[in-house]
Design an enzyme around this catalytic site. Structure first.
Site, PDB file in Angstrom:
ATOM      1  N   LYS A  50     -42.652  15.857   1.321  1.00  0.00           N
ATOM      2  CA  LYS A  50     -42.636  14.459   0.898  1.00  0.00           C
ATOM      3  C   LYS A  50     -44.056  13.957   0.725  1.00  0.00           C
ATOM      4  CE  LYS A  50     -40.652   9.929   2.144  1.00  0.00           C
ATOM      5  NZ  LYS A  50     -39.802   9.188   3.101  1.00  0.00           N
TER       6      LYS A  50
ATOM      7  N   SER B 211     -36.023   6.328   1.359  1.00  0.00           N
ATOM      8  CA  SER B 211     -37.136   6.610   0.472  1.00  0.00           C
ATOM      9  C   SER B 211     -37.330   8.090   0.164  1.00  0.00           C
ATOM     10  CB  SER B 211     -38.436   6.071   1.118  1.00  0.00           C
ATOM     11  OG  SER B 211     -38.718   6.769   2.336  1.00  0.00           O
TER      12      SER B 211
ATOM     13  N   SER C 137     -34.273   6.395   6.012  1.00  0.00           N
ATOM     14  CA  SER C 137     -34.759   7.038   4.801  1.00  0.00           C
ATOM     15  C   SER C 137     -34.624   8.550   4.761  1.00  0.00           C
ATOM     16  CB  SER C 137     -36.223   6.655   4.552  1.00  0.00           C
ATOM     17  OG  SER C 137     -36.313   5.321   4.128  1.00  0.00           O
TER      18      SER C 137
END
Length: 493
Positions: free
Chosen positions: A78, A159, A183
């Site tokens: 990420k 996210s 998330s």
């Protein structure tokens, strides 16, 4: 042999060890898959050199008899984790082009364990969002489509939407995620994969771009429970560079996996039956109750009376912390600098932040600055902090009558991109089931339980006591075995 890209962490690890294929073959297969899936916009940067170097090291280690726990396993990272020599932007314009001279603790642990990086994954800007529509690099698109010929592009959740989309589409076997209010778990539910947020402090936050420091926690995302256990075991551990890091040994979660829940009590919180919850979500919850009961658990009803205040408290505390953390982006030290002709220091600050932050980030900074301002601090932030304590106390009281909690992960299946972006409150409601455990710092995990009437994945969530990741993983394994979820998106990209 079937396509290597259909294999998960355990299968790749064992296949490399046994000589069924080389680590370079694995890396090359995934590199090719990533390159062919640009339409998903899951990666902001591809790093084939990194993953090939790790693969060659794994193949050499096999010959020498020195394989590591994740040798030969390629993963996605990420874009919130700083990676030495590779751009880290938090999917923002203000950090576009920033190349860290250091490695985050979590990513360093993964590379030390033999994993290789396929690239940096797209996300909601600064981890602020529930649909992956706030990225400065464009929307991530879910690999799933509704049944019946509907071609509407769907949200992969947020996210960590780039992570969830990439895993579900078989672009990588696993990825890192971060979870502030859901998330990891919500995108996992939207895309039919597994995702675990450990106890706050299990994974170091050092080198992870901060959103809300008292809530942010790194975690693992993969296609099944075992792979999440392997990944998390590698990521976790005490870090002297992080003052919130837990000084605890890391359990052998994979080795201790068991779907036998005899002697366990699983609580069903009555307050999680929210208004207007769809019949399909409720039906899935009932199936989940039957599954844990079949695994030997006793099912009991519990009460978490302050649940209804969790979202309001979260959306005061998280923006408040964000407004403080994001003050460091001022155009002086790193990242974007906007310096209008004849401008002074304050003008530079304003111009840089206006150009560098997206609308959602600006919204949360403004909310945070407001609730921390003189005259409003006591009325908002102090009250929200008190509510947070009450929510944590609710969980402590619940543990007197149960060992784990079972809830839905999200109130709906994936929605179409643009469907909720005009209404921030509707978007924030996606976190209704995940936020309470984040406020309390508890471990929680989403596991796929089935499909809705439109053929989209739905997830179930297990919440555990602090430090009981093993109990969470075991309960999710019991659900995974009984749900027998094998659905996968049909490639359109």
């Amino acid at each position: 042999m079937s396509d290597i890209t259909n294999l998960g962490i355990a299968a790749i690890r064992d296949g490399v060890r046994d000589g069924a294929f080389s680590a370079r073959e694995v890396a090359s297969a995934f590199i090719e898959k990533v390159a062919a899936a640009k339409a998903l916009n899951a990666f902001v940067i591809e790093t084939p050199d990194h993953v090939l170097a790790a693969a060659d090291a794994a193949d050499a280690a096999r010959v020498a008899g020195g394989l590591k726990p994740m040798s030969g396993v390629p993963i996605g990272m990420k874009d919130l984790f700083c990676t030495k020599g590779v751009a880290t932007t938090a999917a923002s314009h203000i950090l576009e082009g920033f190349i860290p001279p250091y490695e985050s603790t979590v990513s360093a642990k993964l590379w030390d364990a033999g994993a290789g990086m396929l690239g940096k994954l797209n996300m909601d800007q600064f981890a602020m969002g529930s649909s992956n529509e706030t990225s400065a690099f464009g929307n991530v698109i879910s690999p799933w489509r509704r049944a019946g010929g509907c071609n509407a592009a769907l949200a992969p959740g947020g996210s960590s939407g780039g992570s969830s989309a990439a895993i579900s589409a078989r672009l990588c076997p696993a990825a890192t995620g971060t979870d502030t209010g859901g998330s990891i778990r919500q995108p996992a539910a939207f895309t039919g994969i597994c995702g675990i947020k450990p106890t706050y402090g299990r994974c170091s936050r050092w080198g992870v771009v901060a959103f809300a420091s008292s809530l942010d926690q790194a975690g693992a995302m993969a296609r099944d429970v075992r792979d999440c256990a392997i990944m998390l075991e590698t990521m976790a551990g005490f870090d002297v560079k992080d003052s919130t890091s837990l000084d605890l040994s890391v359990p052998k979660w994979e080795a201790a996996l068991s779907s036998d829940l005899r002697g366990k009590r699983v609580g069903i919180p009555r307050e999680y039956r929210v208004d207007n919850m769809s019949a399909e979500i409720d039906a899935l919850w009932q199936r989940g109750i039957a599954w844990v009961n079949d695994a030997g658990a006793e099912v009991v009803e519990v009460s978490l009376p302050h649940t209804k205040y969790a979202l309001p408290a979260y959306y005061i505390i998280a923006p408040a912390e964000a407004s403080s953390n994001l003050a460091r982006y001022d155009g002086v030290r790193y990242g974007l600098r906007e310096l209008p002709v004849g401008a002074g220091l304050q003008d530079m600050y304003a111009a840089t932040r206006a150009a560098g932050f997206g609308p959602e980030v600006k919204r949360r900074i403004m909310i945070g600055a407001y609730v921390l301002s003189a005259g409003f601090y006591e009325a908002y932030f102090t009250q929200a902090s008190k509510v947070r304590s009450l929510i944590a106390r609710d969980f402590d009281d619940a543990w007197k009558s149960c060992d784990l909690l079972l809830t839905p992960t999200a109130p709906s299946a994936a929605f179409a991109l643009g469907e909720k972006s005009a209404d921030p409150l509707a978007m924030y409601l996606n976190d209704v089931f995940t936020v309470p455990s984040s406020l309390a710092g508890l471990p929680a995990m989403s596991v796929p339980g089935g499909l809705d009437g439109q053929g989209l994945p739905l997830g179930l969530q297990i919440i555990g006591k602090a430090f009981d990741e093993q109990g969470v993983l075991n309960a999710c394994l019991a659900i995974e075995e009984r749900a027998a979820f094998t659905a996968r998106p049909q490639a359109w990209w």
